[in-house]
Design a protein around this motif. Structure first.
Motif, PDB file in Angstrom:
ATOM      1  N   MET A   1      20.832   4.815  17.351  1.00 30.16           N
ATOM      2  CA  MET A   1      20.381   5.214  16.062  1.00 30.16           C
ATOM      3  C   MET A   1      18.924   5.586  15.822  1.00 30.16           C
ATOM      4  SD  MET A   1      20.512   2.761  12.761  1.00 30.16           S
ATOM      5  CE  MET A   1      22.291   2.218  13.024  1.00 30.16           C
ATOM      6  N   LEU A   2      18.672   6.692  15.183  1.00 25.51           N
ATOM      7  CA  LEU A   2      17.427   7.347  15.335  1.00 25.51           C
ATOM      8  C   LEU A   2      16.586   6.485  13.948  1.00 25.51           C
ATOM      9  CD1 LEU A   2      17.424  10.934  15.569  1.00 25.51           C
ATOM     10  CD2 LEU A   2      16.693   9.340  17.390  1.00 25.51           C
ATOM     11  N   VAL A   3      15.406   6.141  14.306  1.00 22.63           N
ATOM     12  CA  VAL A   3      14.584   5.707  12.941  1.00 22.63           C
ATOM     13  C   VAL A   3      13.044   6.286  13.154  1.00 22.63           C
ATOM     14  CG1 VAL A   3      15.690   3.303  13.097  1.00 22.63           C
ATOM     15  CG2 VAL A   3      13.835   3.621  14.458  1.00 22.63           C
ATOM     16  N   ASP A   4      12.400   6.052  12.089  1.00 18.17           N
ATOM     17  CA  ASP A   4      11.071   6.486  11.926  1.00 18.17           C
ATOM     18  C   ASP A   4      10.216   5.600  11.361  1.00 18.17           C
ATOM     19  OD1 ASP A   4       8.799   7.943  11.925  1.00 18.17           O
ATOM     20  OD2 ASP A   4       9.540   9.859  12.147  1.00 18.17           O
ATOM     21  N   LEU A   5       9.493   4.974  11.731  1.00 20.98           N
ATOM     22  CA  LEU A   5       8.486   3.900  11.249  1.00 20.98           C
ATOM     23  C   LEU A   5       7.256   4.259  10.782  1.00 20.98           C
ATOM     24  CD1 LEU A   5       9.738   0.624  12.917  1.00 20.98           C
ATOM     25  CD2 LEU A   5      10.872   1.884  10.954  1.00 20.98           C
ATOM     26  N   HIS A   6       6.744   5.741  10.596  1.00 19.93           N
ATOM     27  CA  HIS A   6       5.379   6.178  10.527  1.00 19.93           C
ATOM     28  C   HIS A   6       5.501   7.471  10.166  1.00 19.93           C
ATOM     29  CE1 HIS A   6       1.207   6.310  12.102  1.00 19.93           C
ATOM     30  NE2 HIS A   6       1.328   6.703  10.889  1.00 19.93           N
ATOM     31  N   THR A   7       5.684   7.890   8.600  1.00 18.64           N
ATOM     32  CA  THR A   7       5.661   8.687   7.942  1.00 18.64           C
ATOM     33  C   THR A   7       4.762   9.069   6.674  1.00 18.64           C
ATOM     34  OG1 THR A   7       7.652   8.369   6.420  1.00 18.64           O
ATOM     35  CG2 THR A   7       8.036   9.041   8.711  1.00 18.64           C
ATOM     36  N   HIS A   8       4.387  10.208   6.441  1.00 21.29           N
ATOM     37  CA  HIS A   8       3.481  10.445   5.347  1.00 21.29           C
ATOM     38  C   HIS A   8       3.996  11.635   4.193  1.00 21.29           C
ATOM     39  CE1 HIS A   8       0.231   8.077   7.256  1.00 21.29           C
ATOM     40  NE2 HIS A   8       0.821   8.677   8.272  1.00 21.29           N
ATOM     41  N   SER A   9       3.694  11.237   3.043  1.00 22.52           N
ATOM     42  CA  SER A   9       4.092  12.106   1.850  1.00 22.52           C
ATOM     43  C   SER A   9       3.157  12.739   1.106  1.00 22.52           C
ATOM     44  CB  SER A   9       5.010  11.298   1.129  1.00 22.52           C
ATOM     45  OG  SER A   9       4.248  10.619   0.032  1.00 22.52           O
ATOM     46  N   THR A  10       3.406  13.568   0.062  1.00 26.64           N
ATOM     47  CA  THR A  10       2.223  13.975  -0.788  1.00 26.64           C
ATOM     48  C   THR A  10       1.397  12.844  -1.303  1.00 26.64           C
ATOM     49  OG1 THR A  10       3.927  14.401  -2.595  1.00 26.64           O
ATOM     50  CG2 THR A  10       3.324  16.347  -1.084  1.00 26.64           C
ATOM     51  N   ASN A  11       1.690  11.683  -1.062  1.00 26.52           N
ATOM     52  CA  ASN A  11       1.113  10.653  -1.836  1.00 26.52           C
ATOM     53  C   ASN A  11      -0.080  10.306  -0.998  1.00 26.52           C
ATOM     54  OD1 ASN A  11       3.895  10.568  -3.216  1.00 26.52           O
ATOM     55  ND2 ASN A  11       2.595   9.048  -4.536  1.00 26.52           N
ATOM     56  N   ASP A  13      -1.586  12.213   2.719  1.00 28.28           N
ATOM     57  CA  ASP A  13      -2.037  13.953   3.312  1.00 28.28           C
ATOM     58  C   ASP A  13      -0.649  14.377   4.129  1.00 28.28           C
ATOM     59  OD1 ASP A  13      -1.886  11.790   5.484  1.00 28.28           O
ATOM     60  OD2 ASP A  13      -3.573  12.490   6.635  1.00 28.28           O
ATOM     61  N   GLY A  14       0.353  14.125   3.645  1.00 28.72           N
ATOM     62  CA  GLY A  14       1.562  14.709   3.949  1.00 28.72           C
ATOM     63  C   GLY A  14       1.899  15.924   2.950  1.00 28.72           C
ATOM     64  N   THR A  15       2.699  16.764   3.308  1.00 29.38           N
ATOM     65  CA  THR A  15       3.253  17.920   2.743  1.00 29.38           C
ATOM     66  C   THR A  15       4.701  17.841   2.034  1.00 29.38           C
ATOM     67  OG1 THR A  15       4.254  19.097   4.653  1.00 29.38           O
ATOM     68  CG2 THR A  15       1.814  19.441   4.221  1.00 29.38           C
ATOM     69  N   TYR A  16       5.347  16.806   2.313  1.00 29.72           N
ATOM     70  CA  TYR A  16       6.481  16.518   1.784  1.00 29.72           C
ATOM     71  C   TYR A  16       6.375  15.757   0.633  1.00 29.72           C
ATOM     72  CZ  TYR A  16       9.233  18.733   5.547  1.00 29.72           C
ATOM     73  OH  TYR A  16       9.610  19.875   6.352  1.00 29.72           O
ATOM     74  N   SER A 241       7.011   8.889  14.143  1.00 29.79           N
ATOM     75  CA  SER A 241       6.405  10.203  14.597  1.00 29.79           C
ATOM     76  C   SER A 241       5.145  10.721  13.968  1.00 29.79           C
ATOM     77  CB  SER A 241       7.422  11.197  13.990  1.00 29.79           C
ATOM     78  OG  SER A 241       7.547  11.196  12.560  1.00 29.79           O
ATOM     79  N   ASP A 242       4.525   9.712  12.923  1.00 30.21           N
ATOM     80  CA  ASP A 242       3.504  10.112  12.265  1.00 30.21           C
ATOM     81  C   ASP A 242       3.637  11.561  11.748  1.00 30.21           C
ATOM     82  OD1 ASP A 242       0.946   9.798  11.336  1.00 30.21           O
ATOM     83  OD2 ASP A 242      -0.135   9.848  13.299  1.00 30.21           O
ATOM     84  N   PHE A 243       4.830  11.683  11.013  1.00 27.62           N
ATOM     85  CA  PHE A 243       5.029  12.866  10.491  1.00 27.62           C
ATOM     86  C   PHE A 243       4.229  13.342   9.302  1.00 27.62           C
ATOM     87  CE2 PHE A 243       7.777  15.364   7.507  1.00 27.62           C
ATOM     88  CZ  PHE A 243       8.195  16.633   8.264  1.00 27.62           C
ATOM     89  N   HIS A 244       3.761  14.515   9.006  1.00 24.46           N
ATOM     90  CA  HIS A 244       2.903  14.980   8.040  1.00 24.46           C
ATOM     91  C   HIS A 244       3.608  16.203   7.477  1.00 24.46           C
ATOM     92  CE1 HIS A 244       0.017  12.093   9.491  1.00 24.46           C
ATOM     93  NE2 HIS A 244      -0.909  12.482   8.346  1.00 24.46           N
TER      94      HIS A 244
END
Length: 272
Positions: A1-11, A13-16, A241-244
């Motif tokens: 099962m895939l998970v992601d415990l590090h992401t960022h949003s427009t709130n 410096d992310g773009t989503y 992933s530290d996804f931005h």
């Protein structure tokens, strides 16, 4: 099962937006998603609402990423399962976001003196946390650079002419804040600290709960090293992933950097 415990949003410096981030996670088969914006928790409730509206929506873990400084080293700390209404945490994050606004104006003056004239809106202090990525995006939009990465390499990285240091908390303060808010404190992307001795010192002397073993900055050999260190200090292993959502910054899509539930189970199930 895939998970992601590090992401960022427009709130931060992310773009989503938080809602778009949740939709992207669902489409990528990510079953557990932690939103960990910089010094902000204002995207969490919208993310939870978006997830609840989907038949296959991911479980949302309430998170945050706090920036700290140790000498010249930037040390980031992830908080998980936090009380997003905790007064002390909210007040300190508000203070840190205001410091970012002051830093922004200093950066803009520095780069203007170098011939780079851009405008970056000051952000709502109750919302997004403004930082160097916003300046970099403005520079790209104005045609000064071809990519955000190039803007950093030439102008905005530490040691470059447009760099302005950011006032930050100490790791001890951040860990105490996260614990006071009922959450876990996890040392983020230790490979980016670029000083393994410092990482060991931090883990030995500060009451961390975990370490981010799985992160794009760590290859398989480094991941093994951090995993062994986690075991040595009795810490939970985390990963994300530290996804931005930034073009040219890996990963450009959720689910590309794979983190498995079983490898970070203790962090996810901390409050189950």
């Amino acid at each position: 099962m895939l998970v992601d415990l590090h992401t960022h949003s427009t709130n931060s410096d992310g773009t989503y937006t938080p809602e778009k981030l949740v939709l992207a996670a669902a489409a990528a088969g990510v079953k557990v998603l932690a939103l960990t914006d910089h010094d902000s928790v204002s995207g969490i409730v919208p993310a939870e609402a978006a997830a609840a509206a989907l038949a296959n929506g991911p479980r949302i873990i309430r998170g945050v990423e706090l920036g700290t400084q140790v000498g010249e080293a930037s040390v980031h700390i992830l908080g998980y399962h936090i009380d997003i209404y905790n007064k002390q945490l909210l007040e300190k994050m508000h203070e840190m976001r205001y410091a970012r606004e002051v830093r922004l104006q200093k950066m803009l003056k520095k780069i203007a003196a170098l011939g780079y004239h851009v405008e970056v809106a000051e952000c709502d202090p109750d919302n997004r946390a403004v930082g160097r990525p916003h300046v970099a995006k403005a520079l790209v939009a104005k045609g000064y650079f071809a990519s955000v990465q190039e803007a950093f390499e030439v102008l905005l990285k530490r040691g470059k002419p447009g760099y302005e240091p950011q006032p930050k908390l100490s790791p001890e303060e951040s860990v105490a804040l996260l614990h006071q808010a009922g959450g876990l404190a996890v040392l983020a992307h230790p490979s980016e600290v670029e000083n393994r001795q410092l990482v060991q010192t931090l883990l030995r002397n500060i009451d961390f709960d975990g370490i981010e073993v799985y992160h794009p900055s760590a290859d398989s050999k480094a991941q093994q090293y951090w995993l062994e260190l986690a075991r040595e200090f009795g810490l939970m292993a985390s990963g994300g992933s530290d996804f931005h959502g930034v073009s040219g910054r890996f990963p450009e899509q959720l689910g590309i950097f794979e983190v498995l539930y079983t490898n970070v189970k203790s962090v996810i199930e901390y409050k189950q």
